[in-house]
Design an enzyme around this catalytic site. Structure first.
Site, mmCIF file in Angstrom:
data_model
loop_
_atom_site.group_PDB
_atom_site.id
_atom_site.type_symbol
_atom_site.label_atom_id
_atom_site.label_comp_id
_atom_site.label_asym_id
_atom_site.label_seq_id
_atom_site.Cartn_x
_atom_site.Cartn_y
_atom_site.Cartn_z
ATOM 1 N N ASP A 188 -4.724 43.342 -7.569
ATOM 2 C CA ASP A 188 -4.275 41.524 -7.798
ATOM 3 C C ASP A 188 -3.347 41.227 -6.888
ATOM 4 O O ASP A 188 -2.274 42.025 -6.701
ATOM 5 C CB ASP A 188 -3.992 41.590 -9.452
ATOM 6 C CG ASP A 188 -3.797 40.219 -9.779
ATOM 7 O OD1 ASP A 188 -4.385 39.193 -9.100
ATOM 8 O OD2 ASP A 188 -3.121 39.881 -10.836
ATOM 9 N N GLY A 189 -3.110 39.879 -6.686
ATOM 10 C CA GLY A 189 -1.882 39.301 -5.986
ATOM 11 C C GLY A 189 -2.462 38.827 -4.624
ATOM 12 O O GLY A 189 -1.425 38.455 -3.739
ATOM 13 N N ASN A 190 -3.537 38.980 -4.179
ATOM 14 C CA ASN A 190 -4.058 38.411 -3.020
ATOM 15 C C ASN A 190 -3.673 36.978 -2.610
ATOM 16 O O ASN A 190 -3.252 36.408 -1.810
ATOM 17 C CB ASN A 190 -5.517 38.386 -2.730
ATOM 18 C CG ASN A 190 -5.826 39.903 -2.596
ATOM 19 O OD1 ASN A 190 -5.144 40.719 -2.460
ATOM 20 N ND2 ASN A 190 -7.437 40.095 -2.492
ATOM 21 N N GLY A 191 -3.950 36.039 -3.792
ATOM 22 C CA GLY A 191 -3.579 34.698 -3.554
ATOM 23 C C GLY A 191 -1.968 34.621 -3.572
ATOM 24 O O GLY A 191 -1.620 33.543 -2.731
ATOM 25 N N ARG B 13 -5.477 30.965 0.321
ATOM 26 C CA ARG B 13 -5.869 31.945 -0.477
ATOM 27 C C ARG B 13 -6.672 33.135 0.336
ATOM 28 O O ARG B 13 -6.426 34.046 0.273
ATOM 29 C CB ARG B 13 -6.547 31.639 -1.750
ATOM 30 C CG ARG B 13 -5.772 30.872 -2.641
ATOM 31 C CD ARG B 13 -6.367 30.441 -3.982
ATOM 32 N NE ARG B 13 -6.896 31.752 -4.678
ATOM 33 C CZ ARG B 13 -6.200 32.395 -5.384
ATOM 34 N NH1 ARG B 13 -5.015 32.149 -5.704
ATOM 35 N NH2 ARG B 13 -6.773 33.272 -5.953
ATOM 36 N N SER C 6 -14.945 40.251 -10.132
ATOM 37 C CA SER C 6 -15.224 40.284 -11.483
ATOM 38 C C SER C 6 -16.409 39.355 -11.879
ATOM 39 O O SER C 6 -16.644 38.413 -11.152
ATOM 40 C CB SER C 6 -14.131 39.992 -12.414
ATOM 41 O OG SER C 6 -13.961 38.466 -12.540
ATOM 42 N N ASN D 197 -15.201 36.040 -11.779
ATOM 43 C CA ASN D 197 -14.714 35.230 -10.577
ATOM 44 C C ASN D 197 -15.634 34.368 -9.782
ATOM 45 O O ASN D 197 -15.474 33.651 -8.817
ATOM 46 C CB ASN D 197 -14.621 36.395 -9.438
ATOM 47 C CG ASN D 197 -13.251 37.259 -9.694
ATOM 48 O OD1 ASN D 197 -12.893 38.457 -9.147
ATOM 49 N ND2 ASN D 197 -12.104 36.522 -10.307
ATOM 50 N N TRP D 198 -16.984 34.259 -10.293
ATOM 51 C CA TRP D 198 -17.918 33.289 -9.806
ATOM 52 C C TRP D 198 -17.602 31.993 -10.192
ATOM 53 O O TRP D 198 -17.872 31.042 -9.437
ATOM 54 C CB TRP D 198 -19.343 33.655 -10.545
ATOM 55 C CG TRP D 198 -19.981 35.046 -10.202
ATOM 56 C CD1 TRP D 198 -20.291 35.954 -10.958
ATOM 57 C CD2 TRP D 198 -20.611 35.328 -8.769
ATOM 58 N NE1 TRP D 198 -21.013 36.825 -10.436
ATOM 59 C CE2 TRP D 198 -20.956 36.594 -9.078
ATOM 60 C CE3 TRP D 198 -20.579 34.570 -7.761
ATOM 61 C CZ2 TRP D 198 -21.688 37.326 -7.972
ATOM 62 C CZ3 TRP D 198 -21.312 35.171 -6.549
ATOM 63 C CH2 TRP D 198 -21.822 36.572 -6.672
ATOM 64 N N ARG E 103 -14.425 30.950 -9.419
ATOM 65 C CA ARG E 103 -13.428 30.309 -8.586
ATOM 66 C C ARG E 103 -14.196 29.462 -7.416
ATOM 67 O O ARG E 103 -15.712 29.112 -7.534
ATOM 68 C CB ARG E 103 -13.012 31.373 -7.726
ATOM 69 C CG ARG E 103 -12.110 32.442 -8.720
ATOM 70 C CD ARG E 103 -11.452 33.288 -7.720
ATOM 71 N NE ARG E 103 -10.586 34.114 -8.790
ATOM 72 C CZ ARG E 103 -9.522 34.790 -8.233
ATOM 73 N NH1 ARG E 103 -9.204 34.947 -6.901
ATOM 74 N NH2 ARG E 103 -8.707 35.449 -9.094
ATOM 75 N N ARG F 46 -1.978 43.526 -17.533
ATOM 76 C CA ARG F 46 -3.270 43.249 -18.577
ATOM 77 C C ARG F 46 -4.482 44.009 -17.840
ATOM 78 O O ARG F 46 -4.374 44.365 -16.432
ATOM 79 C CB ARG F 46 -3.630 41.981 -19.000
ATOM 80 C CG ARG F 46 -3.488 40.999 -17.460
ATOM 81 C CD ARG F 46 -4.107 39.516 -17.858
ATOM 82 N NE ARG F 46 -3.972 38.694 -16.997
ATOM 83 C CZ ARG F 46 -2.915 37.988 -16.686
ATOM 84 N NH1 ARG F 46 -1.964 37.593 -17.358
ATOM 85 N NH2 ARG F 46 -3.100 37.153 -15.455
HETATM 86 C C1 FPP Z 1 -7.323 39.431 -7.083
HETATM 87 O O1 FPP Z 1 -6.378 38.694 -6.534
HETATM 88 C C2 FPP Z 1 -8.354 39.830 -6.061
HETATM 89 C C3 FPP Z 1 -9.471 39.533 -6.073
HETATM 90 C C4 FPP Z 1 -10.426 38.664 -7.224
HETATM 91 C C5 FPP Z 1 -10.572 39.757 -4.956
HETATM 92 C C6 FPP Z 1 -10.326 41.391 -4.580
HETATM 93 C C7 FPP Z 1 -10.957 41.368 -3.158
HETATM 94 C C8 FPP Z 1 -10.220 41.898 -2.060
HETATM 95 C C9 FPP Z 1 -9.266 42.980 -2.296
HETATM 96 C C10 FPP Z 1 -10.858 41.896 -0.746
HETATM 97 C C11 FPP Z 1 -12.205 41.931 -0.487
HETATM 98 C C12 FPP Z 1 -12.602 43.348 -1.227
HETATM 99 C C13 FPP Z 1 -13.268 44.397 -0.547
HETATM 100 C C14 FPP Z 1 -13.774 45.737 -1.231
HETATM 101 C C15 FPP Z 1 -13.508 44.513 0.820
HETATM 102 P P1 FPP Z 1 -6.058 37.055 -6.857
HETATM 103 O O2 FPP Z 1 -6.872 36.228 -6.099
HETATM 104 O O3 FPP Z 1 -6.367 36.796 -8.193
HETATM 105 O O4 FPP Z 1 -4.549 36.842 -6.551
HETATM 106 P P2 FPP Z 1 -3.568 35.841 -7.397
HETATM 107 O O5 FPP Z 1 -3.406 36.602 -8.886
HETATM 108 O O6 FPP Z 1 -2.343 36.262 -6.646
HETATM 109 O O7 FPP Z 1 -4.062 34.526 -7.383
#
Ligand code: FPP
Length: 267
Positions: A18-21, A31, A63, A66-67, A69, A192
């Site tokens: 978690d935390g990419n965004g 994002r 997940s 996630n669809w 999004r 969580r």
């Molecule tokens: C949650 O961060 C992350 C995801 C929903 C996707 C995870 C995907 C990757 C790590 C990259 C692609 C995967 C592979 C296996 C190559 P978030 O977007 O919910 O972050 P946020 O809570 O900061 O918004």
């Protein structure tokens, strides 16, 4: 450099990435840039896990929820997944890694299936580590699917109602073929579980890291494993007796301090 105890590794580690965004937003990027950097972190952590000797690593990559999004984010995630599978194919095959996927795989687009399916097949005999990608995955959905299977077996007379046991359910859950998770790590600061491996995590140790996934590296992984190793797992039983019995049980000389052969220096 952290010390990891080589003989007390978790067998199965699950990670909620978690935390990419937020990583992207903090830098004023879109994002999708966070997801791109996140897939670099996936490469690092798969490598580190294999080097460490973990038997099973399950990554929550997408997940069922996630669809919902925005379409461009979903498309970007699918493209990154495909790129990852293409670029890591030889690394996976050369290092004895079995690539697996759990979740509603039928919903994934053709561009992903075209690289995922052959890699699953080609790596199916590998035994060093199982890397499972949870894709279009939901823990409740997995429990419901297992329950449906059991219900139809009972309906057809292939199973008696009294055989619907905790273990019968578990055996119908693809995410648990590698065993229950011993350690669940969640990055990104939230505390969580978000519908991940719900049935299997009954006795898992939980480790929450504030590091955003794109910044998560091998040292963070070692820290999580070190914290797992310092805990006492009781599985509902009573713990080791506390003092003074512990004191009485101490050997006269402290051999553990001298013998560090079971420890692995990582970093
Ligand atoms: C949650 O961060 C992350 C995801 C929903 C996707 C995870 C995907 C990757 C790590 C990259 C692609 C995967 C592979 C296996 C190559 P978030 O977007 O919910 O972050 P946020 O809570 O900061 O918004």
């Amino acid at each position: 450099m952290p010390l990891i105890e080589a003989r007390n590794l978790p067998n199965h580690v699950g990670i909620i990435m978690d935390g990419n965004g937020r990583w992207a937003q903090l830098r004023g990027h879109a994002r999708v840039e966070g997801h791109r950097e996140g897939s670099r972190a996936v490469r690092r952590i798969v490598r580190a896990s294999r080097r460490l000797g973990l038997r099973a690593l399950t990554l929550y990559a997408f997940s069922e929820q996630n669809w919902a999004r925005p379409e461009d984010e979903v498309d970007a995630l699918m493209a990154l997944l495909r790129d990852f599978l293409l670029s890591e194919r030889s690394e996976i095959l050369d290092n004895g890694i079995r690539l697996n996927a759990v979740g509603n795989i039928g919903k994934l687009p053709g561009i992903v299936r075209a690289v995922l399916d052959p890699l699953r097949d080609d790596s199916s005999a590998s035994t060093e580590m199982t890397l499972t990608l949870a894709l279009s995955y939901g823990g409740r959905e997995e429990i419901a699917a297992a329950a449906r299977e059991l219900a139809s077996e009972v309906k057809d007379g292939r199973l008696r109602p009294e055989d619907v046991t905790e273990d019968a359910l578990r055996r119908r859950m693809p995410s648990l073929r590698v065993g229950d998770p011993d350690l669940i790590i969640r990055t990104g600061g939230e505390r969580r579980i978000s519908n991940f491996l719900l049935y299997g995590l009954a006795y898992a140790e939980l480790h929450f890291s504030d590091t955003l996934w794109p910044d998560f590296d091998a040292v963070d992984l070692y820290e999580a494993i070190g914290s797992y190793q310092r805990r006492e797992r009781r599985f509902g039983l009573v713990g080791k007796p506390a003092m003074p019995d512990d004191k009485l049980a101490l050997p006269s000389a402290p051999p553990a301090a001298a013998d560090k052969s079971h420890l692995r220096l990582v970093g």
